[in-house]
Design a protein around this motif. Structure first.
Motif, PDB file in Angstrom:
ATOM      1  N   GLY A 131      -5.459   5.950   3.669  1.00  0.00           N
ATOM      2  CA  GLY A 131      -5.671   4.512   3.643  1.00  0.00           C
ATOM      3  C   GLY A 131      -5.992   4.057   2.234  1.00  0.00           C
ATOM      4  N   ARG A 132      -6.255   2.788   2.073  1.00  0.00           N
ATOM      5  CA  ARG A 132      -6.521   2.221   0.757  1.00  0.00           C
ATOM      6  C   ARG A 132      -7.633   2.936   0.013  1.00  0.00           C
ATOM      7  N   ARG A 133      -8.682   3.282   0.707  1.00  0.00           N
ATOM      8  CA  ARG A 133      -9.826   3.944   0.049  1.00  0.00           C
ATOM      9  C   ARG A 133      -9.447   5.289  -0.559  1.00  0.00           C
ATOM     10  N   ASP A 134      -8.435   5.935  -0.010  1.00  0.00           N
ATOM     11  CA  ASP A 134      -8.009   7.224  -0.550  1.00  0.00           C
ATOM     12  C   ASP A 134      -7.454   7.095  -1.964  1.00  0.00           C
ATOM     13  N   LEU A 140       0.833  -1.202   0.000  1.00  0.00           N
ATOM     14  CA  LEU A 140       0.000   0.000   0.000  1.00  0.00           C
ATOM     15  C   LEU A 140       0.873   1.260   0.000  1.00  0.00           C
ATOM     16  N   ALA A 145      -5.886  -1.175   7.148  1.00  0.00           N
ATOM     17  CA  ALA A 145      -6.930  -1.525   8.116  1.00  0.00           C
ATOM     18  C   ALA A 145      -6.519  -2.654   9.049  1.00  0.00           C
ATOM     19  N   ASP A 188      -8.858   5.705  -4.279  1.00  0.00           N
ATOM     20  CA  ASP A 188      -9.986   5.883  -5.190  1.00  0.00           C
ATOM     21  C   ASP A 188     -10.143   7.336  -5.617  1.00  0.00           C
ATOM     22  N   ASP A 189      -9.497   8.251  -4.896  1.00  0.00           N
ATOM     23  CA  ASP A 189      -9.547   9.690  -5.211  1.00  0.00           C
ATOM     24  C   ASP A 189      -8.118  10.243  -5.239  1.00  0.00           C
TER      25      ASP A 189
END
Length: 102
Positions: free
Chosen positions: A85-88, A5, A54, A90-91
């Motif tokens: 984090g990983r979801r970031d 990551l 996470a 996505d943007d």
């Protein structure tokens, strides 16, 4: 980099011309011992970046990290602390905007 990551974020920073130092010890005050190791520090700034997976940031570890990051922000060194984090991923434009702000 310490994780896959972190490597993805490093590649994102490199793609956008953001120079970062990797795995940097950080202290809240000048001359104080390091209280943490930031995953990245934007070269030439007091902007510390932490990449949180996470699996590793739950419970006591999450609380400990929040305390450390608050100490860095409120200390005399004036660290700006960014946590992604990983979801970031996505943007990516949002990530780059936060890293380049100020």
């Amino acid at each position: 980099c310490g994780s896959p990551l972190e490597l993805k974020f490093l590649r994102l920073f490199e793609k956008h011309g953001i120079a970062v130092d990797k795995q940097v010890g950080v202290a809240p005050d000048p001359g104080a011992p390091n209280i943490s190791v930031a995953d990245f520090v934007v070269h030439g700034t007091k902007k510390a970046i932490y990449i949180d997976g996470a699996a590793f940031h739950r419970g006591d570890r999450l609380r400990r990290d929040r305390v450390i990051r608050e100490k860095l922000k409120s200390g005399a060194m004036g660290w700006e602390v960014l946590v992604f984090g990983r979801r970031d991923l996505d943007d990516p434009a949002g990530v780059i905007g936060k890293v380049k702000s100020r």
